[in-house]
Design a protein around this motif. Structure first.
Motif, PDB file in Angstrom:
ATOM      1  N   VAL A 143      -4.513   5.281  20.986  1.00 44.54           N
ATOM      2  CA  VAL A 143      -5.234   4.020  21.118  1.00 44.54           C
ATOM      3  C   VAL A 143      -4.241   2.943  21.523  1.00 44.54           C
ATOM      4  CG1 VAL A 143      -6.665   2.303  19.952  1.00 44.54           C
ATOM      5  CG2 VAL A 143      -6.800   4.723  19.277  1.00 44.54           C
ATOM      6  N   ARG A 144      -4.509   2.290  22.665  1.00 43.04           N
ATOM      7  CA  ARG A 144      -3.557   1.281  23.148  1.00 43.04           C
ATOM      8  C   ARG A 144      -3.820  -0.043  22.433  1.00 43.04           C
ATOM      9  NH1 ARG A 144      -2.279  -2.162  27.574  1.00 43.04           N
ATOM     10  NH2 ARG A 144      -0.171  -1.747  28.356  1.00 43.04           N
ATOM     11  N   GLY A 145      -2.918  -0.427  21.582  1.00 45.17           N
ATOM     12  CA  GLY A 145      -3.078  -1.652  20.801  1.00 45.17           C
ATOM     13  C   GLY A 145      -2.403  -1.485  19.453  1.00 45.17           C
ATOM     14  N   ILE A 146      -1.695  -2.523  19.017  1.00 49.89           N
ATOM     15  CA  ILE A 146      -1.005  -2.469  17.724  1.00 49.89           C
ATOM     16  C   ILE A 146      -1.881  -3.200  16.701  1.00 49.89           C
ATOM     17  CG2 ILE A 146       1.074  -3.189  16.464  1.00 49.89           C
ATOM     18  CD1 ILE A 146       1.694  -1.053  18.535  1.00 49.89           C
ATOM     19  N   PRO A 147      -2.203  -2.567  15.579  1.00 49.04           N
ATOM     20  CA  PRO A 147      -3.055  -3.212  14.586  1.00 49.04           C
ATOM     21  C   PRO A 147      -2.505  -4.559  14.146  1.00 49.04           C
ATOM     22  CG  PRO A 147      -2.781  -0.902  14.059  1.00 49.04           C
ATOM     23  CD  PRO A 147      -1.843  -1.193  15.181  1.00 49.04           C
ATOM     24  N   GLY A 148      -3.405  -5.517  13.976  1.00 49.52           N
ATOM     25  CA  GLY A 148      -2.980  -6.838  13.530  1.00 49.52           C
ATOM     26  C   GLY A 148      -3.052  -6.955  12.016  1.00 49.52           C
ATOM     27  N   GLU A 149      -3.796  -6.048  11.404  1.00 55.09           N
ATOM     28  CA  GLU A 149      -3.939  -6.125   9.950  1.00 55.09           C
ATOM     29  C   GLU A 149      -4.334  -4.757   9.394  1.00 55.09           C
ATOM     30  OE1 GLU A 149      -6.964  -8.807   8.607  1.00 55.09           O
ATOM     31  OE2 GLU A 149      -6.299  -8.665   6.524  1.00 55.09           O
ATOM     32  N   ILE A 150      -3.849  -4.463   8.211  1.00 52.04           N
ATOM     33  CA  ILE A 150      -4.261  -3.242   7.520  1.00 52.04           C
ATOM     34  C   ILE A 150      -4.780  -3.642   6.144  1.00 52.04           C
ATOM     35  CG2 ILE A 150      -3.490  -1.058   6.523  1.00 52.04           C
ATOM     36  CD1 ILE A 150      -1.506  -0.773   8.749  1.00 52.04           C
ATOM     37  N   GLU A 151      -5.911  -3.053   5.766  1.00 57.48           N
ATOM     38  CA  GLU A 151      -6.488  -3.310   4.441  1.00 57.48           C
ATOM     39  C   GLU A 151      -6.595  -2.005   3.694  1.00 57.48           C
ATOM     40  OE1 GLU A 151     -10.363  -5.052   4.606  1.00 57.48           O
ATOM     41  OE2 GLU A 151      -9.555  -7.017   5.168  1.00 57.48           O
ATOM     42  N   GLU A 152      -6.432  -2.096   2.383  1.00 49.17           N
ATOM     43  CA  GLU A 152      -6.547  -0.887   1.573  1.00 49.17           C
ATOM     44  C   GLU A 152      -7.879  -0.890   0.828  1.00 49.17           C
ATOM     45  OE1 GLU A 152      -4.397  -0.552  -2.225  1.00 49.17           O
ATOM     46  OE2 GLU A 152      -3.425   1.230  -1.385  1.00 49.17           O
TER      47      GLU A 152
ATOM     48  N   TYR B  31       0.839  -1.200   0.000  1.00 47.59           N
ATOM     49  CA  TYR B  31       0.000   0.000   0.000  1.00 47.59           C
ATOM     50  C   TYR B  31       0.871   1.246   0.000  1.00 47.59           C
ATOM     51  CZ  TYR B  31      -2.970  -3.696   1.965  1.00 47.59           C
ATOM     52  OH  TYR B  31      -3.593  -4.875   2.199  1.00 47.59           O
ATOM     53  N   GLU B  32       0.660   2.088  -1.011  1.00 46.56           N
ATOM     54  CA  GLU B  32       1.514   3.261  -1.143  1.00 46.56           C
ATOM     55  C   GLU B  32       1.337   4.269  -0.014  1.00 46.56           C
ATOM     56  OE1 GLU B  32       2.794   5.516  -4.903  1.00 46.56           O
ATOM     57  OE2 GLU B  32       1.133   4.216  -5.540  1.00 46.56           O
ATOM     58  N   ASN B  33       0.131   4.274   0.581  1.00 53.43           N
ATOM     59  CA  ASN B  33      -0.115   5.275   1.629  1.00 53.43           C
ATOM     60  C   ASN B  33       0.332   4.804   3.007  1.00 53.43           C
ATOM     61  OD1 ASN B  33      -1.040   7.224  -0.107  1.00 53.43           O
ATOM     62  ND2 ASN B  33      -3.120   6.360  -0.123  1.00 53.43           N
ATOM     63  N   VAL B  34       0.990   3.661   3.039  1.00 55.43           N
ATOM     64  CA  VAL B  34       1.660   3.248   4.280  1.00 55.43           C
ATOM     65  C   VAL B  34       3.131   3.630   4.124  1.00 55.43           C
ATOM     66  CG1 VAL B  34       2.284   1.317   5.783  1.00 55.43           C
ATOM     67  CG2 VAL B  34       0.062   1.332   4.635  1.00 55.43           C
ATOM     68  N   ILE B  35       3.591   4.560   4.949  1.00 55.44           N
ATOM     69  CA  ILE B  35       4.971   5.034   4.820  1.00 55.44           C
ATOM     70  C   ILE B  35       5.702   4.878   6.152  1.00 55.44           C
ATOM     71  CG2 ILE B  35       4.385   6.689   2.998  1.00 55.44           C
ATOM     72  CD1 ILE B  35       4.531   8.902   5.147  1.00 55.44           C
ATOM     73  N   THR B  36       7.005   5.051   6.115  1.00 57.23           N
ATOM     74  CA  THR B  36       7.772   4.959   7.363  1.00 57.23           C
ATOM     75  C   THR B  36       7.919   6.357   7.973  1.00 57.23           C
ATOM     76  OG1 THR B  36       9.939   5.356   6.384  1.00 57.23           O
ATOM     77  CG2 THR B  36       9.151   3.079   6.397  1.00 57.23           C
ATOM     78  N   SER B  37       8.313   6.368   9.235  1.00 58.22           N
ATOM     79  CA  SER B  37       8.495   7.657   9.910  1.00 58.22           C
ATOM     80  C   SER B  37       9.620   8.466   9.269  1.00 58.22           C
ATOM     81  CB  SER B  37       8.772   7.440  11.404  1.00 58.22           C
ATOM     82  OG  SER B  37       9.667   6.380  11.602  1.00 58.22           O
ATOM     83  N   MET B  38      10.612   7.789   8.673  1.00 55.36           N
ATOM     84  CA  MET B  38      11.669   8.540   7.992  1.00 55.36           C
ATOM     85  C   MET B  38      11.123   9.218   6.741  1.00 55.36           C
ATOM     86  SD  MET B  38      14.452   8.720   9.590  1.00 55.36           S
ATOM     87  CE  MET B  38      15.559   9.400   8.359  1.00 55.36           C
ATOM     88  N   GLU B  39      10.259   8.493   6.002  1.00 54.61           N
ATOM     89  CA  GLU B  39       9.649   9.092   4.810  1.00 54.61           C
ATOM     90  C   GLU B  39       8.761  10.269   5.212  1.00 54.61           C
ATOM     91  OE1 GLU B  39       9.663   4.995   2.155  1.00 54.61           O
ATOM     92  OE2 GLU B  39       7.965   5.421   3.449  1.00 54.61           O
ATOM     93  N   PHE B  40       8.056  10.104   6.329  1.00 56.79           N
ATOM     94  CA  PHE B  40       7.210  11.189   6.827  1.00 56.79           C
ATOM     95  C   PHE B  40       8.049  12.439   7.094  1.00 56.79           C
ATOM     96  CE2 PHE B  40       5.479  13.652  10.318  1.00 56.79           C
ATOM     97  CZ  PHE B  40       4.178  13.873   9.915  1.00 56.79           C
TER      98      PHE B  40
ATOM     99  N   ALA C 234      -7.995   5.382   8.071  1.00 56.29           N
ATOM    100  CA  ALA C 234      -6.977   6.429   7.959  1.00 56.29           C
ATOM    101  C   ALA C 234      -6.620   6.618   6.496  1.00 56.29           C
ATOM    102  CB  ALA C 234      -5.740   6.051   8.762  1.00 56.29           C
ATOM    103  N   ASP C 235      -6.332   7.856   6.121  1.00 53.68           N
ATOM    104  CA  ASP C 235      -5.927   8.126   4.740  1.00 53.68           C
ATOM    105  C   ASP C 235      -4.448   7.810   4.546  1.00 53.68           C
ATOM    106  OD1 ASP C 235      -8.455   9.018   4.215  1.00 53.68           O
ATOM    107  OD2 ASP C 235      -7.972  11.101   4.744  1.00 53.68           O
ATOM    108  N   MET C 236      -3.736   7.838   5.639  1.00 52.15           N
ATOM    109  CA  MET C 236      -2.300   7.606   5.564  1.00 52.15           C
ATOM    110  C   MET C 236      -1.853   6.937   6.862  1.00 52.15           C
ATOM    111  SD  MET C 236       0.597  10.569   5.526  1.00 52.15           S
ATOM    112  CE  MET C 236       1.214  10.748   3.898  1.00 52.15           C
ATOM    113  N   VAL C 237      -0.952   5.968   6.734  1.00 50.59           N
ATOM    114  CA  VAL C 237      -0.436   5.288   7.926  1.00 50.59           C
ATOM    115  C   VAL C 237       1.075   5.493   7.982  1.00 50.59           C
ATOM    116  CG1 VAL C 237      -0.056   3.048   9.039  1.00 50.59           C
ATOM    117  CG2 VAL C 237      -2.255   3.539   7.975  1.00 50.59           C
TER     118      VAL C 237
END
Lengths: 203, 620, 46
Positions: free
Chosen positions: B255-264, B149-158, B288-291
């Motif tokens: 939000v306390r909890g790490i997502p187990g899955e992301i869908e586009e 998914y292109e809209n999932v980026i890293t904190s460095m890219e952010f 979310a529009d961007m992760v």
């Protein structure tokens, strides 16, 4: 090279058993270790201290060396990687070559790892002191080489840490070579926009 | 940064690497490879004319591929030195018929296609290792869809997207449609604090970096909704809690909890995050529009090169190991070497600056004295016993011994070059090398003293000063308990453990002998540990031939960071000890009785013809 | 290509194959118990 053994070839070993508060004494019966040490070959005096590394403890080493004319010292306390430099300095202060010191590690290698096994730990401690005395008896004085230090430093890596270290040393008057793998210094810091906690610019 | 370029006392070698290091504290001789840059740093004014005409485009590394650069480029506008660099792999200019445009437009004539790597030699007293870190690569964590998914980026890219100097001039946009996102989600601890995938440690700065990013977004775009998915928020530093509260006050939802899955969503390219909210105990779906994946730190991937050059050690997480965690936090075990920044552990800018100051002060403390005492633990040749066979010359990792085997004159040692491992002494077939402060009689006295009484109940363990003995210290500091049957004999290096020490111990009735040293990569004496392994392998054969079970001689590599392993090994050798019978010990004592006869100890014998140097790759 | 040879762990006594190049000294670890007391079984090369 060999130490002149008290002028008449006799070995005079002093043993210092350290309790390290309760760090050692809580598991190892230090009195028993001290009594055991008295009977070891060439041991002329045994001390049992609360903290051998403390200022009074070190003074006692100096006094003991002078009063008993010791020419070998065994300190049964913590790891030599912790306090060997401290005790070597104490020997030197008493006019004894620092290489005539041997340490037995009763803390990291004994009391701290055999908690609740007092008898076995005490037996092990005795063995460790016995081994240390045996080794101490054949220790020889050594002369350390004194080498000059080049008054220049090399910093490998030009990120924020490397830049700061290089500038600090350069400001102190040293020539500094800063080696950076990339075409520019800056590292990861340069890629970051604003930085916390001040929210100001990274560059 | 610019201060470094200007400072009269700083000689900056950018685009350079350390090729070789010899010497010791106070007197290091370093070979630095200045890589061919193809642009004269002194002459280049960074006017940019060359860049304008260059026909080649390539991904811009500084912008993490979010924009492009030319084959001749300046890494970033504020670069120091302020000069261009030419990537010769991409350039067409090797062949002037093909291109050569930059050469034509350069007024200063500072481009040279024939530039070559240059080796320079520098002499320094201290070395500061500040090689930094790399960032965790999240491609392995499929559930976050970073690769899909292109809209999932890293904190460095952010960081580059929100930076006014970045590819978007600081406008936060989605990579799919170049629209400003209305909701942004941050996921914390990506690659951190996970035993199974990624790394077990906390990367230190990611929580606060996300807090900062949230405030930046809210500053620029107050209407953007932000949700942060986390395990724990670690806002422990000065002013950190305040900043955390400000981000909450600004409207960031945690939000306390790490997502187990992301869908586009295939149409909008927006994302759905499925997460177990561990505060509420509910399974939720957030849009979310961007992760942004808050990626952690990892040791630099090229750490092992400087590690080997300076014989440094690394802790289990792969970052460099300090001489003492509390009392010498910036000193390396190698005298005259210091650490600062993320090379030692993940840390933020303030901590890096603090540690750099500390490291500089430690280096200053050493240098200002003008001279230093070096430990008198070196080898000496006993000329009367030396047969000039030359084995020691091959053994020495420091090339400190020379010997004219043809003239048959005794070998000689350059004491200043000798680091004191003692491998030569252990390998000498004639007992002609004595190690100061770790002599044969000294070590034999310890063996004898230990095994005089109740030998059958004890395990004799040789441990090297730098790793195994320190691993034992760490076991102590951490109170890792193990059976009290082992007695350690410390040598500087496991390479010092002479075959005759092991045989002597068995002859004195030792049920089990353990030889422990550094892992090959950690060896404090370049490759002396290779000799340990070869010697033990030969000893196993010899014991077997003599009818002694080879498993009574154990070999373990334990690093200074492996307190847990030290304790495990101690438990294992005690179990082995219990299997050794009294009859077996008596038999061994009989078989080996001759090693205790003093006349035989120094008996010269012919060295085996098959002595070869160990693999040299570790030394290279 | 690296050859393989048969090794035996002198702690847990398990036997296994590991890459082996004659003349090269390498650090070896038992896949079963993580011991480094790993001895090559000679004359049993695979």
């Amino acid at each position: 090279m060999a130490e002149v053994d008290g002028g008449n070839g006799t070995l005079r070993v002093g043993v210092f058993v350290c309790q390290c508060g309760l760090n050692i004494a809580g598991t190892v019966d230090c009195d028993s270790v001290a009594r055991f040490s008295e009977d070891l070959e060439d041991v002329v005096v045994v001390y049992n201290n609360k903290y051998t590394c403390s200022e009074p403890g070190q003074l006692e080493i100096r006094k003991a060396i002078e009063e008993n004319n010791l020419n070998r010292v065994v300190i049964a306390s913590c790891s030599p990687r912790m306090h060997e430099p401290t005790f070597r300095a104490a020997l030197e202060a008493a006019g004894l070559n620092p290489y005539l010191l041997e340490m037995a590690n009763l803390r990291e290698h004994c009391s701290w790892v055999h908690i609740g096994e007092k008898d076995e730990a005490t037996e092990k401690a005795k063995d460790l002191v016995k081994m240390a005395v045996a080794r101490a008896r054949s220790l020889e004085a050594q002369e350390e080489m004194i080498v000059p230090i080049t008054q220049k430093a090399m910093v490998v890596g030009g990120g924020v840490a490397g830049i700061q270290a290089a500038l600090d040393l350069a400001d102190a008057g040293y020539k500094v070579y800063l080696i950076e793998k990339e075409p520019s210094i800056g590292g990861i810091m340069a890629q970051i926009d604003k930085t916390y906690p001040t929210m100001d610019c990274s560059i | 940064m610019a201060d470094v370029g200007r400072h009269p006392n700083v000689e900056l070698h950018a685009y350079s690497e350390v090729d070789a290091v010899t010497g010791y504290v106070g007197n290091f001789s370093v070979t630095v490879r200045k890589k061919a840059r193809y642009v004269d740093v002194k002459e280049c004014t960074a006017c940019g004319d060359c860049e304008d005409v260059c026909p080649i485009t390539a991904p811009n590394e500084f912008e993490i591929g979010l924009s492009t650069r030319k084959a001749i480029y300046q890494p970033f506008p504020q670069a120091v030195p302020s000069a261009y660099v030419l990537n010769i792999e991409e350039c067409l200019g090797n062949n002037p018929i093909a291109c050569g445009k930059c050469l034509e437009v350069c007024d200063k004539k500072c481009i040279d296609y024939d530039d070559k790597d240059e080796l320079i030699n520098i002499e320094v007293g201290t070395i500061l290792v500040c090689i930094g870190m790399d960032v965790y690569d999240p491609t392995a964590l499929d559930e976050f869809g970073y690769t899909q998914y292109e809209n999932v980026i890293t904190s460095m890219e952010f960081e580059r997207l929100i930076n006014s100097g970045g590819p978007t001039k600081g406008h936060l946009i989605r990579l799919t449609d170049r629209e400003q996102p209305k909701t942004v989600a941050f996921i914390q601890c990506v690659g951190s604090r996970d035993e199974n995938r990624g790394n077990p440690y906390c990367s230190n700065f990611c929580c606060m970096n996300t807090v900062k990013d949230c405030l930046l977004i809210k500053d620029h775009y107050p209407d953007v909704d932000i949700k942060v998915f986390y395990m724990d928020i670690r806002a422990f530093g000065k002013g950190f809690e305040d900043l955390f509260q400000r981000s909450k006050d600004a409207g960031t939802i945690y939000v306390r909890g790490i997502p187990g899955e992301i869908e586009e969503d295939p149409v909008t390219k927006s994302l759905k995050l499925y997460v177990e909210n561990t505060t509420e105990g509910t399974v939720e779906c957030h849009k979310a529009d961007m992760v942004v994946l808050s990626i952690g730190a990892i040791p630099r991937r090229d750490s092992s090169s400087i590690q080997q050059l300076l014989t440094l050690q690394r802790s289990q997480d792969g970052f460099f190991l300090e001489a003492h965690p509390k009392l010498k936090p910036v000193d390396a075990a190698t005298q005259g070497v210091f650490f600062a920044g993320c090379a030692e552990s993940p840390k933020d800018i303030k901590d890096s600056v603090t540690q750099a100051g500390a490291a500089a002060a430690r280096a200053n403390r050493l240098m200002m004295q003008g001279k230093v005492k070096v430990e008198a633990i070196t080898s000496t040749i006993i000329p009367d016993l030396c047969k000039a066979c030359g084995i020691c010359v091959k053994v020495c990792p420091y090339h400190a011994i020379s010997c004219d085997t043809k003239a048959k004159t005794p070998a000689t040692v350059v004491e200043a070059a000798c680091a004191g491992c003692g491998a030569c002494s252990a390998e000498c077939p004639f007992g002609a090398i004595s190690m100061k402060h770790f002599t044969d009689p000294q070590i034999e006295a310890q063996i004898d003293a230990m095994l005089e009484v109740d030998a059958k109940d004890k395990v004799l363990a040789f441990a090297c000063n730098w790793c195994s003995y320190s691993g034992g210290d760490l076991a102590g500091t951490n109170r890792f308990q193990y059976p009290p049957n082992t007695r350690l004999i410390r040598t500087m290096c496991s390479g010092r453990v002479d075959k005759k020490f092991v045989l002597r111990a068995f002859a004195r009735g030792a049920p089990i002998v353990l030889v422990s040293g550094c892992h090959f990569a950690d060896c404090h004496y370049i490759n002396a540990v290779h000799w340990t392994q070869r010697r033990i392998e030969k000893l196993w054969d010899e014991l077997e031939k003599k009818g002694i079970r080879p498993e009574r001689l154990q070999l373990e590599w334990i690093s200074a960071a492996e307190g847990q392993k030290f304790a495990t090994v101690m438990r294992a050798v005690e179990e082995l000890r219990q299997q050794v019978t009294q009859e077996e010990i008596e038999h061994t004592k009989k078989v080996l009785a001759d090693v205790l006869e003093p006349s035989k100890l120094r008996a010269p014998k012919q060295p085996a013809a098959s002595e070869e140097a160990p693999a040299q790759e570790a030394a290279a | 290509m690296a050859e393989e040879a048969k090794f035996k762990c002198l702690r847990c006594m398990s036997e296994f194959c590991l890459p082996y190049t004659p003349g090269v000294t390498e650090e070896r670890t038992c896949p079963n118990c993580s011991s480094n007391s790993v001895r090559r079984i000679k004359g049993d090369k695979k």
